[in-house]
Design an enzyme around this catalytic site. Structure first.
Site, PDB file in Angstrom:
ATOM      1  NE  ARG A 155      57.225  67.024  85.242  1.00 52.11           N
ATOM      2  CZ  ARG A 155      58.350  67.480  84.671  1.00 52.11           C
ATOM      3  NH1 ARG A 155      58.747  68.719  84.880  1.00 52.11           N
ATOM      4  NH2 ARG A 155      59.080  66.685  83.909  1.00 52.11           N
ATOM      5  CE  LYS A 157      34.472  61.937  90.251  1.00 53.92           C
ATOM      6  NZ  LYS A 157      33.296  61.041  90.127  1.00 53.92           N
ATOM      7  CD  GLU A 190      24.027  64.909  86.828  1.00 55.41           C
ATOM      8  OE1 GLU A 190      24.199  64.591  88.012  1.00 55.41           O
ATOM      9  OE2 GLU A 190      24.402  64.192  85.869  1.00 55.41           O
ATOM     10  CE  LYS A 237      30.579  67.244  92.131  1.00 54.21           C
ATOM     11  NZ  LYS A 237      30.581  66.996  90.719  1.00 54.21           N
ATOM     12  CD  GLU A 264      33.431  58.442  92.679  1.00 49.54           C
ATOM     13  OE1 GLU A 264      33.365  59.556  92.153  1.00 49.54           O
ATOM     14  OE2 GLU A 264      33.082  57.398  92.115  1.00 49.54           O
ATOM     15  NE  ARG A 319      33.554  63.677  93.457  1.00 50.38           N
ATOM     16  CZ  ARG A 319      34.352  64.622  92.997  1.00 50.38           C
ATOM     17  NH1 ARG A 319      35.455  64.919  93.652  1.00 50.38           N
ATOM     18  NH2 ARG A 319      34.066  65.275  91.886  1.00 50.38           N
ATOM     19  CG  ASN A 357      29.009  58.193  90.454  1.00 54.47           C
ATOM     20  OD1 ASN A 357      29.129  59.131  89.665  1.00 54.47           O
ATOM     21  ND2 ASN A 357      30.025  57.719  91.157  1.00 54.47           N
ATOM     22  CG  HIS A 404      25.620  59.123  87.079  1.00 55.48           C
ATOM     23  ND1 HIS A 404      24.614  59.706  87.822  1.00 55.48           N
ATOM     24  CD2 HIS A 404      26.218  60.147  86.413  1.00 55.48           C
ATOM     25  CE1 HIS A 404      24.627  61.033  87.628  1.00 55.48           C
ATOM     26  NE2 HIS A 404      25.590  61.316  86.770  1.00 55.48           N
ATOM     27  CG  HIS A 414      27.700  55.957  82.596  1.00 54.13           C
ATOM     28  ND1 HIS A 414      28.484  56.117  83.707  1.00 54.13           N
ATOM     29  CD2 HIS A 414      27.724  57.150  81.949  1.00 54.13           C
ATOM     30  CE1 HIS A 414      28.945  57.356  83.745  1.00 54.13           C
ATOM     31  NE2 HIS A 414      28.495  58.002  82.697  1.00 54.13           N
ATOM     32  CG  HIS A 424      25.419  62.501  81.326  1.00 50.98           C
ATOM     33  ND1 HIS A 424      25.791  61.196  81.616  1.00 50.98           N
ATOM     34  CD2 HIS A 424      25.527  63.188  82.493  1.00 50.98           C
ATOM     35  CE1 HIS A 424      26.121  61.122  82.899  1.00 50.98           C
ATOM     36  NE2 HIS A 424      25.972  62.309  83.448  1.00 50.98           N
TER      37      HIS A 424
HETATM   38  N1  GLY Z   1      29.780  63.778  88.837  1.00 50.68           N
HETATM   39  C1  GLY Z   1      30.074  63.054  90.007  1.00 50.68           C
HETATM   40  C2  GLY Z   1      31.217  63.584  90.787  1.00 50.68           C
HETATM   41  O1  GLY Z   1      31.691  64.667  90.530  1.00 50.68           O
HETATM   42  O2  GLY Z   1      31.672  62.928  91.665  1.00 50.68           O
END
Ligand code: GLY
Length: 370
Positions: free
Chosen positions: A123, A145, A187, A229, A239, A243, A247, A250, A254, A268
């Site tokens: 958990r 993430k 990035e 960031k 997000e 946030r 992207n 992206h 993608h 990527h």
């Molecule tokens: N890679 C985008 C984020 O971490 O929100």
């Protein structure tokens, strides 16, 4: 030169430490965030483990930390239910307890998988990120993430689970192939393009120094990226709003990656290079930003050796309908409306939630899709 960037998340706040020589100091950095047993399982892949595993393990052991090492196969395939099952089974076999921690030592695949395993193991246990690619250092290791892929798409099963510490050792970038370094640079320039014009201008001048792995340039580039960031994540961890700016490029990227099968033909960071250039060109076409800014953004992306058009990545044209369909499946899509990060200029991105499918298709046809 070592730079520490705090990620301000209240009682889950943590530091991102950036600089050369950190692997040899990992023990003294990591030991204070560990529980009473001072026990960790390092999760790494065979490439990283072979090059740098010994240094990390020795440093931890010198600091009185008990270390086990789990090595997973390199590559995106490990970020799967099977990979998660294998890893969980190995953690259970080691008898890792709640107060013990995982050290995710590798690129984005290792960080995402080991982080997700930490989020659900018994958990949830704590974990530390020791990212070894430029892309992981400036993006995926920071912000919590974690995820695995499924045959229906990338990163669709996962959790927000913040690390206790991130150690970004710039020395490990010396063994990183130039192509991987350029992917990380995509990035980095993203942060300038989305919200810091002065940083973008600095990158225009210093692209060579960053790609030649000049330590001062790397500390500045990685440090500013992580700082941006961290600020965004502290404000919008899950997000719900800002946030999503991270992207930029992206959704376009993608869609192209999905059409090309997420393999080695297009990495990527390269897809993000094309995607960011497309976001600028699409914004210019919609009258949102000047075409000079779109040209300047594209030139800066290209200067790192990154692709900026669909023709740069595949001679055979893409299907516009297929690309639009992928954009509609993006995690950011809401109520069938297409969501994109668009720009008013360099350093001024915003989230557009109701992008018109026909306008998008017309743009992609102009871009060479059929
Ligand atoms: N890679 C985008 C984020 O971490 O929100």
């Amino acid at each position: 030169m070592i730079r520490t960037v705090p990620v301000g998340l209240g009682d889950r706040a943590y530091d991102v430490v950036i600089g050369p020589g950190l692997l040899d100091k990992a023990g003294e950095q990591i030991a204070p965030v560990l529980g009473k047993r001072k026990r960790v399982a390092i999760v790494t892949d065979s490439n990283v483990g072979e090059h740098h595993g010994e240094r990390l393990a020795v440093s931890l052991e010198k600091a009185g930390v008990a270390v086990d090492v789990i090595t997973i196969p390199p590559g995106e395939e490990s970020k799967s239910f099977e990979g998660l099952q294998d890893l969980s089974d190995q953690l259970l076999a080691l008898g890792l307890e709640r107060g013990d921690q995982i050290v995710a030592f590798g690129g984005g695949v290792v960080g995402d998988l080991a982080g997700f395993a930490a989020a659900i193991y018994k958990r949830g246990i704590d974990f530390v990120q020791v990212p070894t690619t430029l892309l992981a250092q400036v993006d995926s290791s920071v912000g919590g993430k974690t995820a695995i892929d499924t045959p229906r798409g990338k990163n669709l099963i996962g959790a927000f689970h913040q690390p206790r510490l991130v150690l970004a050792d710039l020395d490990v970038l010396c063994t990183l192939p130039a192509r991987e370094l350029a992917c990380g640079y995509a990035e980095i320039i993203k942060y300038g393009l989305l919200g810091d014009f002065a940083f973008f201008e600095w990158l225009e001048t210093n692209v060579r120094a960053v790609l030649d792995r000049d330590v001062d340039a790397l500390v500045r580039a990685v440090g500013r990226s992580v700082q941006m960031k961290a600020e965004i994540v502290a404000e919008d961890e899950k997000e719900a709003g800002r946030r999503a700016l991270l992207n930029l490029g992206h959704t376009f990227g993608h869609a192209i990656e999905a059409e090309m099968g997420f393999g080695d033909a297009l990495k990527h960071g390269e897809a993000v290079g094309v995607g960011m250039a497309q976001a600028f060109r699409f914004s210019a076409k919609q009258g949102l930003c000047s075409s000079q800014d779109a040209v300047r953004a594209e030139a800066a992306i290209k200067a790192a050796g990154l692709p900026t058009t669909m023709a740069d990545v595949r001679a055979e044209p893409f299907s516009a309908d297929a690309l639009v369909a992928h954009c509609g499946q993006d995690k950011k899509a809401e109520g069938g409306k297409l969501t994109f990060v668009l720009v008013r200029g360099i350093g001024d991105a915003f989230v557009a939630k109701d992008v018109d499918r026909e306008a998008l298709k017309a743009f992609l046809l102009e871009e060479g899709a059929i």
